[in-house]
Design an enzyme around this catalytic site. Structure first.
Site, mmCIF file in Angstrom:
data_model
loop_
_atom_site.group_PDB
_atom_site.id
_atom_site.type_symbol
_atom_site.label_atom_id
_atom_site.label_comp_id
_atom_site.label_asym_id
_atom_site.label_seq_id
_atom_site.Cartn_x
_atom_site.Cartn_y
_atom_site.Cartn_z
ATOM 1 N N ILE A 1 5.359 0.549 -8.547
ATOM 2 C CA ILE A 1 4.385 1.671 -9.350
ATOM 3 C C ILE A 1 2.582 2.293 -8.888
ATOM 4 C CG2 ILE A 1 5.165 0.338 -11.279
ATOM 5 C CD1 ILE A 1 3.222 -0.988 -11.629
ATOM 6 N N GLY A 2 2.215 1.403 -7.302
ATOM 7 C CA GLY A 2 0.865 2.537 -7.339
ATOM 8 C C GLY A 2 0.295 1.552 -5.830
ATOM 9 N N GLY B 1 -2.623 0.880 -3.203
ATOM 10 C CA GLY B 1 -4.527 1.093 -2.932
ATOM 11 C C GLY B 1 -4.158 1.170 -1.813
ATOM 12 N N GLY B 2 -5.655 0.541 -1.499
ATOM 13 C CA GLY B 2 -6.186 0.379 0.591
ATOM 14 C C GLY B 2 -5.976 -1.467 0.774
ATOM 15 N N MET B 3 -5.480 -2.163 -0.285
ATOM 16 C CA MET B 3 -5.735 -3.129 0.171
ATOM 17 C C MET B 3 -4.125 -4.082 -0.281
ATOM 18 S SD MET B 3 -9.249 -5.110 0.189
ATOM 19 C CE MET B 3 -9.672 -4.883 -1.947
ATOM 20 N N ALA B 4 -3.583 -3.041 -1.953
ATOM 21 C CA ALA B 4 -2.069 -4.309 -2.233
ATOM 22 C C ALA B 4 -1.598 -3.325 -3.145
ATOM 23 C CB ALA B 4 -2.705 -5.053 -3.513
ATOM 24 N N VAL C 1 1.143 -2.237 -5.917
ATOM 25 C CA VAL C 1 1.504 -2.606 -7.560
ATOM 26 C C VAL C 1 2.621 -2.307 -7.753
ATOM 27 C CG1 VAL C 1 0.367 -2.491 -9.708
ATOM 28 C CG2 VAL C 1 -1.422 -2.319 -8.014
ATOM 29 N N LYS D 1 0.503 -7.534 -8.097
ATOM 30 C CA LYS D 1 -0.553 -6.742 -6.959
ATOM 31 C C LYS D 1 -0.266 -7.749 -5.832
ATOM 32 C CE LYS D 1 -4.147 -4.433 -7.273
ATOM 33 N NZ LYS D 1 -5.637 -3.721 -7.862
ATOM 34 N N ASP E 1 -16.444 -1.356 -7.595
ATOM 35 C CA ASP E 1 -15.605 -0.050 -7.737
ATOM 36 C C ASP E 1 -15.305 0.891 -8.411
ATOM 37 O OD1 ASP E 1 -13.914 1.813 -5.780
ATOM 38 O OD2 ASP E 1 -12.422 0.639 -5.712
#
Length: 681
Positions: free
Chosen positions: A19-20, A22-25, A27, A42, A137
């Site tokens: 569902i998503g 990001g820069g590090m993980a 989800v 995550k 952030d």
């Protein structure tokens, strides 16, 4: 296909879909089989998980973040390591990011709407800062807007790890560089005021519809945060109240001593502005005021208490003091009568101690058991303002005030108290001297109504015909909201509107139509075919029976549909009656010919030329249940087909499956996915 989809973590969390990212993980949406609820998982990216020190800090700090408990922060349920994966289990939020919300609105948000959102963001930051956690952030992408208009801040603690790992601007900073503080851009030490700066940028963007600084590269934007001053929000949107502009610019002050010192301080100004939009925001005078050192907020789990550590005395000094004060009393002559006086003093001390204990027991324990608590009459606060109550302490008397929410009222002017609990003139006892009040927002103007779950026709009638709004309708599939019902809408409920304002409704198209692969059922027993049809979500259509020399009685000789079809498709069948009798008995009339439209009884029906024929086979699936306490719930699924779903008391369960190609077999025991593998049919 994603390598984690279908994976079971810790024999508890089944990964369903991504569902998503990001820069590090990454989800994922997952199901917790222990509590039977949907969650968000995550998973740390492999390139970061290879660093042992990073994994350790990820785990330690994530556990500390899990201790945060606030209505405006996404809850963290679990932090774990399984099968070489580091992951966090969080609350699954049903909504959209604040960035998506702003894009969907298409224009700057109404300042009341922006105030509604930023207040909740600051509440989340206040809670986190009080526990020593800096987000680092804050940006609209990390703020979720729920369907009821409430806000939840996500990604607490993770951005902090990235900042600790590197202080230079890299490709990973591109998504956040528009919201970073000047001290972050310089790579300097950061504290809670860093989050306040980023929150100020978010408020600026909501009010103006644009970012304060733009550039071709992340470094260029970062340099502007250090050296440039943004255009005042009222120059871009004159409808913004002056006090709200001052709050925004103070939060975004480049110098730390010019910025709000804490989230609570900014939150107080926001609350005061809500009551009095004409308020004046205090601005520090750099020339007159000395620079104040803000206490450094430690990272996760630690605080600076402000106390200086106690330095133990050096042993040499203590030894020397003892030697200097050491007096030899052995050579002194004995004192006469010295034994009686200390004994009398000791007796007096004991008597005083006993008397004190009796006094304490009587006044604080026994006396309170027999005395009735004093009663107080609740004063009427309706019609008063909070400022009036602060100015005249006699109105409240012995009571304390608890401020509740704000509602619209035709009876009371804006700012006046319109509701109170307990009610006026009621009697309460000592210990319950708190009055909770609700403040009037003034006469109800035109605000966005709640239209969730409304039929689209009713919603359009209300919004277009009655309120004169410009409504745009979008559609999407939903497994939970009925067809033609409103799934979500923008702006959120209770936002101030004017005629002609744009409103977007997202309408349900109902559940998405899923497809299944229909195998070749030829030569299968028709009763087995019926069971598979039910499990695949297909419908049995017309069934005609004809004699057949090729197929035994009761077996399928022809089907109308084969291959990929939608669930709910109707399939017709021909079923064998067995070999035809060459000479029918004399007692029965001759067999009549079937209609011309039907194939002759003595011939096999010919499949359509354009019907794809896929070879099939039948295989047996065995499930060993010897290690389970019986009876046990068993569910066997092959591809899209549920072959068995029920209770089993035996030590094993076997089923036959007929299919084509490569199919995935799922074995669920007690509603937990225990085995998964593929079979070639």
């Amino acid at each position: 296909m994603d390598q984690y989809i279908g994976k079971m973590l810790d024999n508890r969390y089944e990964i369903l879909e991504c569902i998503g990212t990001g820069g590090m993980a990454v989800v994922y949406k997952a199901r917790c089989h222990r509590l039977n609820r949907l969650v968000a998982v995550k998973i740390l990216k492999p390139e970061l998980a290879s660093d042992a020190d990073f994994r350790r800090r990820f785990h330690d700090e994530s556990q500390a973040v899990a201790m945060l408990s606030n209505a405006n922060i996404v809850s963290v349920y679990d932090v774990s390591h399984s099968d070489g994966l580091d992951y966090i289990v969080m609350e699954l939020v049903d909504g959209m990011t604040l960035k998506q919300y702003m894009v969907k609105r298409g224009t700057p948000l109404n300042w009341r709407e922006a105030l509604h959102f930023i207040t909740q963001i600051m509440r989340a930051l206040s809670h986190a800062h009080s526990r020593g956690i800096i987000h680092r952030d804050i940006k609209p992408h990390n703020v979720m807007v729920l369907r009821d208009g409430s806000v939840k801040v996500t990604d607490f603690g993770i951005a902090q790890l990235a900042s600790a790992a590197q202080n230079t601007l890299t490709q990973e900073a591109i998504g956040s560089v528009h919201y970073i503080s000047p001290e972050q851009a310089r790579g300097s030490h950061v504290d809670c005021r860093t989050d306040i700066y980023s929150a100020g940028v978010v408020l600026y963007e909501m009010l103006t519809g644009r970012l304060p600084f733009e550039g071709d590269t992340p470094v260029g934007v970062a340099i502007q945060h250090i050296n440039a001053i943004p255009v005042p929000p009222r120059s871009l949107n004159p409808e913004i109240p002056e006090a709200l502009e001052d709050i925004t610019m103070k939060a975004m002050a480049p110098a730390l001593d010019q910025r709000y010192g804490s989230a609570d301080e900014m939150l107080e100004d926001l609350k005061e502005f809500r009551k009095n939009p004409d308020m004046e925001v205090s601005k520090p005078d750099v020339a007159d005021e000395p620079t104040m050192k803000v206490p450094v907020v430690k990272t996760v789990g630690t605080w600076d208490t402000g106390r200086r550590p106690r330095v133990p005395e050096r042993p040499e000094r203590r030894r020397r003091d003892v030697e200097e004060n050491d007096v030899d009393y052995d050579n002194e002559p004995p004192r006469r009568g010295g034994g009686a006086v200390p004994a009398l003093v000791a007796i007096l001390i004991i008597l005083v101690f006993i008397g004190g204990m009796l006094f304490f027991l009587y006044n604080f324990l026994i006396k309170g058991m027999f005395e009735e608590k004093k009663e107080y009459k609740v004063p009427s606060l309706l019609g008063y303002t909070l400022d009036q109550l602060k100015a005249d302490k006699t109105i409240l008397g012995d009571f304390t005030l608890e401020e509740g929410g704000t509602v619209y009222s035709d009876k009371y002017e804006e700012g006046q108290i319109c509701e109170q609990t307990p009610e006026a003139n009621s009697v309460v006892r000592e210990g319950n001297l708190t009055i909770k009040v609700t403040i009037s927002g003034g006469e109800d103007k035109m605000y966005m109504p709640h239209v969730g779950d409304w039929d689209v026709r009713d919603a359009l009638k209300k919004l277009q015909d009655e309120m004169g709004l410009d409504v745009t309708v979008e559609e999407e599939y939903s497994d939970t909201i009925s067809k033609d019902k409103v799934i979500t809408y923008t702006p959120i409920e209770n936002m101030l509107l004017e005629k002609g304002d744009k409103v977007t409704l997202v309408i349900s198209k109902g559940p998405a139509i899923k497809q299944v692969a229909v195998p070749d059922f030829t030569n299968m027993k028709f009763e087995d075919v019926e069971r598979q049809l039910t499990g695949m979500g297909l419908i049995r259509g017309k069934v005609d029976k004809f004699p057949s020399d090729k197929y035994e009685e009761g077996r399928v000789t022809w089907q109308s549909v084969q291959g990929q079809v939608d669930k709910g498709t109707v399939i017709d069948f021909y079923v064998s009656l067995g070999p035809e009798e060459t000479e029918p008995p004399e007692t029965e009339p001759p067999v009549s010919e079937p209609p011309v439209t039907e194939p002759p009884p003595s011939e096999e029906p010919v499949p359509s030329e354009n019907m794809a024929v896929t070879p099939t086979s039948t295989k047996t699936i065995d499930v060993d249940l010897s290690g389970y306490e019986r009876p046990v719930s068993v569910r066997i699924v092959v591809g899209e087909m549920t072959l068995f779903d029920g209770m089993v008391e035996a030590e094993s369960k076997s089923v036959s499956a007929t299919a084509s190609g490569t199919q995935t077999v799922f074995i669920y025991i007690n509603d937990v996915l225990e085995d998964r593998y593929t079979l070639e049919f």
